[in-house]
Design an enzyme around this catalytic site. Structure first.
Site, short mmCIF file in Angstrom:
data_model
loop_
_atom_site.label_atom_id
_atom_site.label_comp_id
_atom_site.label_asym_id
_atom_site.label_seq_id
_atom_site.Cartn_x
_atom_site.Cartn_y
_atom_site.Cartn_z
CD GLU A 152 -3.11 -0.84 0.19
OE1 GLU A 152 -3.07 0.20 -0.52
OE2 GLU A 152 -4.01 -1.67 0.10
CD GLU B 240 -3.14 -7.42 2.84
OE1 GLU B 240 -4.22 -6.94 3.21
OE2 GLU B 240 -2.08 -6.78 2.83
C1 IPT Z 1 -4.92 -3.95 3.65
C2 IPT Z 1 -3.54 -3.76 4.19
O1 IPT Z 1 -2.59 -4.14 3.23
C3 IPT Z 1 -3.28 -4.52 5.44
O2 IPT Z 1 -2.08 -4.05 6.01
C4 IPT Z 1 -4.42 -4.35 6.42
O3 IPT Z 1 -4.52 -3.02 6.77
C5 IPT Z 1 -5.69 -4.77 5.75
O4 IPT Z 1 -5.92 -3.99 4.61
C6 IPT Z 1 -6.89 -4.57 6.66
O5 IPT Z 1 -6.80 -5.25 7.84
S1 IPT Z 1 -5.24 -2.54 2.65
C7 IPT Z 1 -6.95 -2.39 2.42
C8 IPT Z 1 -7.21 -1.05 1.77
C9 IPT Z 1 -7.49 -3.46 1.57
#
Ligand code: IPT
Length: 869
Positions: free
Chosen positions: A387, A449
């Site tokens: 990010e 993720e």
């Molecule tokens: C995503 C981040 O990469 C991660 O660090 C964490 O913040 C997660 O979200 C939420 O728990 S970024 C998000 C805009 C998809």
């Protein structure tokens, strides 16, 4: 303090190098240091002098954090004017005095900091050495010329805010400190400094290759003959002894080759599938200061749950962690210490990622990570960061990484066109998008993720897994995230806002597969089952490992009607299947695959004939009447119902509709017919209750439920709720278990007879919410220790929940300590619940799991056990 006003590049440090376990003497300076906390960065620097009297300072263990933790996800907790930081800047002055051990060699020595958050100004014996930057990267200073035999004084001034803050906006606690080890390392002239070790594997010949630059190989495996390759499933390591001048080190080498062929990521010529997790470094007491035991225990726990990959979100981990990954076998995506998420609200205006003035700082981080970690076989990909938007400096980072290591692909989720990187990556893409990418991508695709494990959830994991198994280039993903970052306290685990932060993101910091104390959550049990590398069905067994054969595995089978034993496990190679010859029996048949150490890796279950446990119970006496039941549609919203994503959230729609305040109007008495509806609404539910005492003394209840009027929201749950005396604290049921399960997170629920206390049925989500349902329940009983109580049998399977507080109390609580047992046990018997989904960050429940109001019937039989209720 000009270093707080320009881009964060270390001052006065040595060029980065791998830190191999060599025979050069090392002095670990961890231990009890002296410490004082200042409110600003510009306190007097007199404390650096050897003669300074620190006897009035507090004693502080190092590694550790200082100050007060503060949580924001993406927002910077300081005004955004890079590289400047506010005057209010918690600053920790640290001092330690040390003697050299006897026999310490004269000559060069490096003072090495493995991690200082966010920057540290360093003095030894009153001489200023420079400034560290890059919180999760090593910084070394040359100190040989300053060392004395005794009474050396190391002074470090650590600032919470620095220009580095702008590059370290990861979703975690802001918590400064010298949180990794500080060591003094003798550096013999001509020693192992600029060493590069590269080990490859040719899967066609079986031969290994070893290139060592900057050192000679003293001993190692015979490379004229085939070697055993390293993979995450077969983590075979060879000891290789290398030497440069007077310094010798043993390195643990794994032979393996990473490649991308025809858009597929391969290791040693084979497609790999990530069964991964995102891992932050966290401990509920010590924060990001972790012991080796904790790091290792994390990996053991992951392995016990079939996890085979770690993305080191979002910074290089403690170096020992990678040693353990090499040894235990994990695929690792090593991510650089870079996140600038707080520029997103400004359309990324001013983002360091695209500012030429910051180029050196970003390149420096890229170089330092690769030089620190490139000898690890477990690291199979580099990630530029997380990010951080897009911009020119990403290209510079990628070029710097490729120049130092051409053997690993590069990853960065933000690089949607793969301008600088090699794999296609997304976070939280919904299932249909993954399917569409699977059909069209020309590169390896990963979900860096997915499955946001906040609170109760995530739902929908098995549907993702099916996609990874369908599309060759969809190579799995990494659950967000491994651990809840709740901080231990008497009030339960604390989260954002609990430290008085003026800006914070609440419990969004608690979104892991394990609780802060590393107890597995139901989400981890679910993930283990979903990603199991062996598939067992009535039709047979399939090896879904990528490299490992099933040699040495065993099979255990059993029927709940009795009978069971062991079966030889066919020594299948990856991808092979074989039929299973399970002896006949009655009831539910369960077959488990155990690894050579006897751990259950996978299981399958099917029903051959009705189970004896499903037969109706014979009452121990007549039941005067059933409990006072009430139709219930409310659940204490789970995080996935109410947080993250775009409004309106489901929980808000539910509350706006008034589903938490349904009112009852009696329409008729025989049978009892009622209408339930919230105030101000023109929709509701009609329910008809028919009680029928049975000849055997039990009581039957049939409830017809029917929606009335115009519904525009799904229901949280539909079922009956009633209260029982607090003494009936022992639950037993035949159905899914032992853990909680919900419609879209139920793969881990095994059919069987389960028994536990009502207290054990609770899942202590850090932010209290609906939890603890058991799925597919045929009957459930609640009794006291003497076996007196009540049994509830369903005509059709139901969801069963029992707790010592009401849903309303659960809904109102903000920390687990607020949940206080009442004088009742509250039971919910649900015909259905709305799915969990992953809506706190990602897709909501799939359409199949949306609970639309519809006509349904709940039919139960209440049976007295012992003396009854
Ligand atoms: C995503 C981040 O990469 C991660 O660090 C964490 O913040 C997660 O979200 C939420 O728990 S970024 C998000 C805009 C998809």
């Amino acid at each position: 303090m000009s270093y707080l006003k320009r881009v964060p590049v270390p001052v006065g440090t040595l060029s980065p190098r791998p830190c191999l376990a060599s025979d050069a003497p090392v002095l670990d300076l961890s231990g009890q240091w002296r410490f004082r906390l200042l409110p600003t960065a510009d306190g007097p620097a007199d404390f650096a002098s050897a003669g300074f009297d620190d006897s009035g300072w507090e004693i502080k263990p190092v590694p550790s954090h200082f100050g007060t933790p503060a949580y924001t996800n993406a927002n910077y907790p300081i005004p955004v004017e890079p590289p400047l930081v506010p005057d209010e800047n918690p600053t920790g002055d640290h001092r330690v005095t040390f003697d050299l051990p006897p026999g310490w060699p004269a000559g060069d020595a490096a003072l090495r900091f493995e991690g200082v958050d966010s920057c540290g100004r360093v003095w030894l014996n009153g001489v200023e050495l420079g400034v560290t930057f890059g919180s999760r990267l090593p910084n070394e200073f040359a100190v040989g010329h300053l060392l004395r035999e005794t009474g050396n004084v190391l002074a470090v001034r650590v600032h919470q805010w620095s220009p580095g803050t702008y590059l370290e906006d990861q979703d975690m606690w802001w918590w400064p400190g010298i949180f990794r080890e500080v060591r003094l390392i003798a550096r013999p002239a001509g020693g192992l400094d600029q060493v590069r070790v590269q080990a490859g594997f040719d899967h066609e010949t079986g031969l290994g290759t070893l290139t060592v630059d900057g050192a000679e190989v003293v001993s190692g495996p015979d490379l004229s003959r085939p070697v055993r390759p390293w993979t995450a499933e077969t983590p075979y390591l060879y000891d290789v002894v290398i030497r440069s001048g007077p310094e010798t080190a043993t390195i643990r080498v794994g032979f393996r080759t990473v490649s991308i062929e025809d858009g597929v990521l391969k290791v040693n010529g084979r497609r790999i599938l990530f069964r991964g997790v995102n891992r932050h470094e966290f401990h509920p007491v010590t924060g990001r200061a972790l012991s080796e035991e904790v790091m290792r225990a994390d990996l053991e726990l992951m392995r016990a749950h079939n996890v085979n990959a770690v993305r080191t979100s979002h910074y290089p981990p403690h170096p020992r962690f990678l040693d353990f990954c090499d040894e235990l076998g994990f695929w690792v995506i090593d991510e650089c210490d870079l996140e600038t998420h707080g520029f997103e609200p400004f359309g990324w205006q001013g983002n360091p990622t695209d500012d030429p003035a910051w180029r050196e700082a970003l390149e420096d981080r890229a170089r330092r990570m690769v030089l620190r970690d490139r000898h690890h076989p477990s690291v199979i990909m580099w990630s530029l960061g997380n990010e951080a938007g897009v911009g020119r400096n990403l290209g510079a980072m990628a070029a710097a990484m490729r120049a130092l290591d051409s053997t690993r692909p590069l990853h960065y989720e933000g690089d949607r066109t793969c301008e600088h990187t090699d794999v296609n990556s997304r976070m939280y893409a919904p299932h249909d998008e993954v399917a569409q990418i699977g059909q069209s991508t020309t590169r390896p695709f990963i979900l860096c993720e997915y499955g946001h494990a906040m609170g109760n959830g995530p739902g929908g994991l098995s549907e993702y897994q099916r996609l990874f198994e369908t599309f060759e280039r969809c190579q799995g993903g990494f659950i967000w995230e491994w651990i809840d970052h709740g901080i231990a306290s008497e009030r339960g685990f604390l989260y954002g806002g609990d430290f008085g932060e003026e800006l914070h993101d609440g419990s969004f910091i608690c979104d892991g597969l394990v609780f802060p104390d590393r107890t597995p959550s139901p989400g981890l049990a679910e993930y283990k089952k979903v990603i199991e590398p062996i598939r067992i069905t009535r039709d047979g067994i399939e090896n879904r490992y990528d490299f490992r054969s099933l040699e040495g595995f065993s099979l255990r089978w059993g029927y709940d009607g009795g009978g069971g034993g062991e079966l030889p496990c066919p020594p299948l190679r990856p991808g092979e299947q074989a039929p299973l010859e399970v002896p006949p029996g009655s009831g539910w048949c369960t077959v488990s695959a155990l690894d050579p150490a006897g751990h259950e890796i996978a299981w399958g279950q099917w029903q051959d004939s009705p189970s004896r446990h499903e037969l109706p119970a014979i009452p121990d006496g007549p039941l005067e009447r059933g409990p006072e039941v009430r139709l219930d549609v409310w659940r204490a919203p789970i995080d996935n119902d109410q947080f993250g994503g775009r409004p309106p959230k489901l929980a808000q729609l539910w509350r706006d509709a008034g589903l938490h305040r349904m009112k009852q109007r009696t329409i008729s008495l025989d049978p009892l017919r009622v209408r339930l509806a919230p105030a101000a609404a023109n929709f509701g539910l009609l329910a008809t209750y028919r009680w029928e005492p049975q000849a055997d003394g039990s009581v039957r209840l049939e409830v017809e439920v029917e929606p009335d009027g115009q519904w525009h929201v799904p229901l949280p749950r539909v079922g009956l709720r009633f209260a029982l005396p607090a003494s009936l604290g022992i639950a037993q049921w035949f159905g899914g278990g032992p853990g909680e399960a919900y419609p879209d997170s139920r793969q881990a629920a095994k059919m069987g007879l389960h028994r536990m206390s009502v207290d054990q049925m609770q899942t202590p989500y850090v932010f209290p919410q609906e939890n603890g349902a058991r799925i597919d329940v045929r009957w459930a009983s609640l009794t006291d220790s003497g076996g007196n109580g009540l049994r509830i049998e369903g005509d059709t399977p139901f969801l069963f929940t029992a707790r010592r507080w009401t849903t309303e109390q659960l809904d109102a609580a903000r920390h687990t300590s607020e949940l206080v047992p009442s004088d009742r046990i509250w039971v919910n018997v649900d015909a259905a619940q709305h799915g969990l989904g992953s809506g706190s960050c990602g897709p909501v429940a799939l359409p199949a799991y949306v609970l639309h109001p519809k006509r349904l019937r709940i039919a139960l039989r209440f049976v007295r056990l012992g003396n009854g209720v």
